[in-house]
Design a protein around this motif. Structure first.
Motif, PDB file in Angstrom:
ATOM      1  N   PRO A 104       0.823  -1.218   0.000  1.00  0.00           N
ATOM      2  CA  PRO A 104       0.000   0.000   0.000  1.00  0.00           C
ATOM      3  C   PRO A 104       0.859   1.272   0.000  1.00  0.00           C
ATOM      4  N   MET A 105       2.116   1.164   0.476  1.00  0.00           N
ATOM      5  CA  MET A 105       2.988   2.330   0.531  1.00  0.00           C
ATOM      6  C   MET A 105       3.608   2.649  -0.834  1.00  0.00           C
ATOM      7  N   ALA A 106       3.605   1.680  -1.735  1.00  0.00           N
ATOM      8  CA  ALA A 106       4.358   1.832  -2.988  1.00  0.00           C
ATOM      9  C   ALA A 106       3.671   2.740  -4.016  1.00  0.00           C
ATOM     10  N   LEU A 148     -15.879   5.891  -3.199  1.00  0.00           N
ATOM     11  CA  LEU A 148     -15.232   4.861  -2.383  1.00  0.00           C
ATOM     12  C   LEU A 148     -16.009   4.577  -1.102  1.00  0.00           C
ATOM     13  N   LYS A 149     -16.869   5.554  -0.721  1.00  0.00           N
ATOM     14  CA  LYS A 149     -17.677   5.433   0.502  1.00  0.00           C
ATOM     15  C   LYS A 149     -16.816   5.227   1.753  1.00  0.00           C
ATOM     16  N   LEU A 150     -15.682   5.936   1.787  1.00  0.00           N
ATOM     17  CA  LEU A 150     -14.794   5.856   2.950  1.00  0.00           C
ATOM     18  C   LEU A 150     -14.715   7.191   3.676  1.00  0.00           C
ATOM     19  N   GLY A 151     -15.498   8.149   3.215  1.00  0.00           N
ATOM     20  CA  GLY A 151     -15.475   9.476   3.829  1.00  0.00           C
ATOM     21  C   GLY A 151     -14.231  10.287   3.497  1.00  0.00           C
ATOM     22  N   LEU A 152     -13.461   9.843   2.524  1.00  0.00           N
ATOM     23  CA  LEU A 152     -12.205  10.531   2.207  1.00  0.00           C
ATOM     24  C   LEU A 152     -12.440  11.854   1.469  1.00  0.00           C
ATOM     25  N   GLU A 153     -13.664  12.045   0.944  1.00  0.00           N
ATOM     26  CA  GLU A 153     -13.951  13.287   0.209  1.00  0.00           C
ATOM     27  C   GLU A 153     -13.869  14.523   1.111  1.00  0.00           C
ATOM     28  N   SER A 154     -13.942  14.290   2.424  1.00  0.00           N
ATOM     29  CA  SER A 154     -13.822  15.447   3.330  1.00  0.00           C
ATOM     30  C   SER A 154     -12.412  15.544   3.924  1.00  0.00           C
ATOM     31  N   ARG A 155     -11.504  14.747   3.394  1.00  0.00           N
ATOM     32  CA  ARG A 155     -10.137  14.744   3.949  1.00  0.00           C
ATOM     33  C   ARG A 155      -9.078  15.020   2.884  1.00  0.00           C
ATOM     34  N   GLY A 210      -0.094   9.506   4.415  1.00  0.00           N
ATOM     35  CA  GLY A 210       0.460   8.661   5.468  1.00  0.00           C
ATOM     36  C   GLY A 210      -0.489   8.424   6.630  1.00  0.00           C
ATOM     37  N   LEU A 211      -1.545   9.226   6.739  1.00  0.00           N
ATOM     38  CA  LEU A 211      -2.500   9.055   7.835  1.00  0.00           C
ATOM     39  C   LEU A 211      -3.510   7.950   7.546  1.00  0.00           C
ATOM     40  N   LEU A 212      -3.590   7.513   6.291  1.00  0.00           N
ATOM     41  CA  LEU A 212      -4.608   6.525   5.926  1.00  0.00           C
ATOM     42  C   LEU A 212      -4.163   5.103   6.249  1.00  0.00           C
ATOM     43  N   SER A 213      -5.150   4.236   6.463  1.00  0.00           N
ATOM     44  CA  SER A 213      -4.859   2.818   6.683  1.00  0.00           C
ATOM     45  C   SER A 213      -4.441   2.180   5.359  1.00  0.00           C
ATOM     46  N   GLY A 214      -3.903   0.976   5.440  1.00  0.00           N
ATOM     47  CA  GLY A 214      -3.470   0.254   4.234  1.00  0.00           C
ATOM     48  C   GLY A 214      -4.599   0.079   3.231  1.00  0.00           C
ATOM     49  N   GLY A 215      -5.777  -0.290   3.731  1.00  0.00           N
ATOM     50  CA  GLY A 215      -6.920  -0.505   2.849  1.00  0.00           C
ATOM     51  C   GLY A 215      -7.358   0.790   2.176  1.00  0.00           C
ATOM     52  N   THR A 246      -4.128  -6.923  -3.015  1.00  0.00           N
ATOM     53  CA  THR A 246      -4.870  -7.083  -1.757  1.00  0.00           C
ATOM     54  C   THR A 246      -4.136  -8.002  -0.776  1.00  0.00           C
ATOM     55  N   ALA A 247      -2.951  -8.477  -1.162  1.00  0.00           N
ATOM     56  CA  ALA A 247      -2.247  -9.479  -0.358  1.00  0.00           C
ATOM     57  C   ALA A 247      -1.800  -8.956   1.009  1.00  0.00           C
ATOM     58  N   ALA A 248      -1.555  -7.645   1.104  1.00  0.00           N
ATOM     59  CA  ALA A 248      -1.055  -7.097   2.373  1.00  0.00           C
ATOM     60  C   ALA A 248      -2.185  -6.650   3.304  1.00  0.00           C
ATOM     61  N   LEU A 249      -3.435  -6.884   2.884  1.00  0.00           N
ATOM     62  CA  LEU A 249      -4.575  -6.380   3.667  1.00  0.00           C
ATOM     63  C   LEU A 249      -5.240  -7.494   4.468  1.00  0.00           C
ATOM     64  N   ASP A 250      -5.912  -7.124   5.553  1.00  0.00           N
ATOM     65  CA  ASP A 250      -6.658  -8.127   6.311  1.00  0.00           C
ATOM     66  C   ASP A 250      -7.840  -8.588   5.442  1.00  0.00           C
ATOM     67  N   PRO A 251      -8.398  -9.776   5.722  1.00  0.00           N
ATOM     68  CA  PRO A 251      -9.415 -10.357   4.830  1.00  0.00           C
ATOM     69  C   PRO A 251     -10.597  -9.443   4.516  1.00  0.00           C
ATOM     70  N   ARG A 252     -11.087  -8.722   5.529  1.00  0.00           N
ATOM     71  CA  ARG A 252     -12.250  -7.867   5.276  1.00  0.00           C
ATOM     72  C   ARG A 252     -11.903  -6.703   4.355  1.00  0.00           C
ATOM     73  N   THR A 253     -10.748  -6.090   4.627  1.00  0.00           N
ATOM     74  CA  THR A 253     -10.325  -4.966   3.792  1.00  0.00           C
ATOM     75  C   THR A 253      -9.997  -5.448   2.390  1.00  0.00           C
ATOM     76  N   ALA A 254      -9.388  -6.641   2.302  1.00  0.00           N
ATOM     77  CA  ALA A 254      -9.059  -7.214   0.994  1.00  0.00           C
ATOM     78  C   ALA A 254     -10.336  -7.412   0.180  1.00  0.00           C
ATOM     79  N   ALA A 255     -11.385  -7.910   0.844  1.00  0.00           N
ATOM     80  CA  ALA A 255     -12.656  -8.144   0.155  1.00  0.00           C
ATOM     81  C   ALA A 255     -13.238  -6.824  -0.350  1.00  0.00           C
ATOM     82  N   PHE A 256     -13.125  -5.789   0.477  1.00  0.00           N
ATOM     83  CA  PHE A 256     -13.615  -4.467   0.074  1.00  0.00           C
ATOM     84  C   PHE A 256     -12.852  -3.946  -1.146  1.00  0.00           C
ATOM     85  N   VAL A 257     -11.518  -4.054  -1.108  1.00  0.00           N
ATOM     86  CA  VAL A 257     -10.701  -3.540  -2.214  1.00  0.00           C
ATOM     87  C   VAL A 257     -10.951  -4.351  -3.498  1.00  0.00           C
ATOM     88  N   LEU A 258     -11.220  -5.637  -3.344  1.00  0.00           N
ATOM     89  CA  LEU A 258     -11.532  -6.469  -4.514  1.00  0.00           C
ATOM     90  C   LEU A 258     -12.866  -6.085  -5.143  1.00  0.00           C
TER      91      LEU A 258
END
Ligand code: ADP
Ligand code: MG
Length: 264
Positions: free
Chosen positions: A89-91, A134-141, A147-152, A176-188
């Motif tokens: 996610p950092m790359a 994306l429905k992550l609320g990032l439009e207000s950020r 760097g403040l965001l999570s991997g997902g 999605t390999a570096a993400l936890d299963p729930r976040t991986a499912a969301f990104v997929l």
């Protein structure tokens, strides 16, 4: 359309650590097709994606993207044709820059002029609209540092960046390999949506046989730098994970034999 013909790449040729990563790889992807790629560690999956993006020059063979022979072009020259999301996610994003600055750089991908971070009000509204999908609320950020965001969240933004400007092929390398299963499912899920909305020609590498069969239109297996399995349509629809796993094991067994001396 992406056409890779007879690609070969040998790392450290003529030395004890010589490694024939690509050994005559052929793959033809029609426009709009979504191909999933599996294969054991070291099969050549990332090398293949690096060859398509131009991050790596092949020894032999050719790569065409639509009507462009890109074989001898560097990554920068192909940037307008190829979009990419990496495993890490950092790359894919700059953590020191804000969300909108990252999007702004992606917006200029493939442009001839020097890169600018500055964002016009109109562009800011465009970014806000895209981020809200994306429905992550990032439009207000928008001015928050990446760097403040999570991997997902970062992978979701990376995907958005990859699809911000039209490209001819989208490359996803175990994104999605570096993400936890729930976040991986969301990104997929987001991946499927972005690919479908943009009718993108896509190559997605995954570790998961399940993912490989559940996403996209076609699955190829790489082994020792070649395509050893290529399934689509009815054949693929009938294939289940145990079946695919059996084919995977069988391929490994068979080709190991003929390389047994090399492997010691
Ligand atoms: N830059 C490099 N230098 C030397 N060997 C490399 C390099 N990149 C990859 N390799 C080797 O090439 C082979 C294929 O690697 P890679 O394409 O990364 O495999 P995969 O992504 O399928 O796991 C591996 O044996 C790997 O160690
Ligand atoms: Mg890899």
């Amino acid at each position: 359309m992406m056409r890779a013909q007879n690609l070969t790449k040998t790392f450290n040729p003529g030395t004890p650590i010589e490694n024939r990563a690509l050994r005559g790889l052929d793959l033809d992807i029609p426009t709009g097709q979504f191909v999933t790629v599996i294969g054991s560690n070291g099969a050549g999956k990332s090398t293949f994606l690096n060859a398509i993006s131009g991050d790596l020059a092949v020894d032999q063979g050719s790569i065409h993207i639509d009507d462009n022979d890109v074989t001898r072009q560097n990554a920068w020259q192909r940037a307008g044709l190829v979009a990419r999301v990496f495993q890490d996610p950092m790359a894919g994003t700059c953590e020191g820059l804000s969300i909108e600055e990252n999007l702004s750089l992606a917006w200029q991908r493939g442009a001839r002029r020097g890169l600018r971070r500055a964002v016009t009000p109109a562009l800011r509204e465009e970014f806000r609209a895209r981020l809200s999908t994306l429905k992550l609320g990032l439009e207000s950020r928008l001015s928050d540092r990446m760097g403040l965001l999570s991997g997902g969240q970062r992978q979701a933004v990376s995907l958005l960046m990859a699809s911000l400007k039209p490209s001819r092929i989208l490359l996803l390398d175990e994104h999605t390999a570096a993400l936890d299963p729930r976040t991986a499912a969301f990104v997929l899920e987001l991946t499927d949506q972005i690919v479908a909305d943009g009718k993108l020609t896509t190559l997605m590498v995954t570790h998961s046989m399940r993912q490989a069969l559940d996403h996209g239109d076609r699955t190829v297996m790489l082994h020792q730098g070649r395509v050893v399995l290529d399934v689509s349509g009815e054949e693929r629809a009938r294939l289940d994970v145990p079946h695919l796993l059996a084919m995977f094991e069988q391929t490994r067994g068979e080709t190991l034999d003929d390389d047994a001396l090399l492997l010691g």
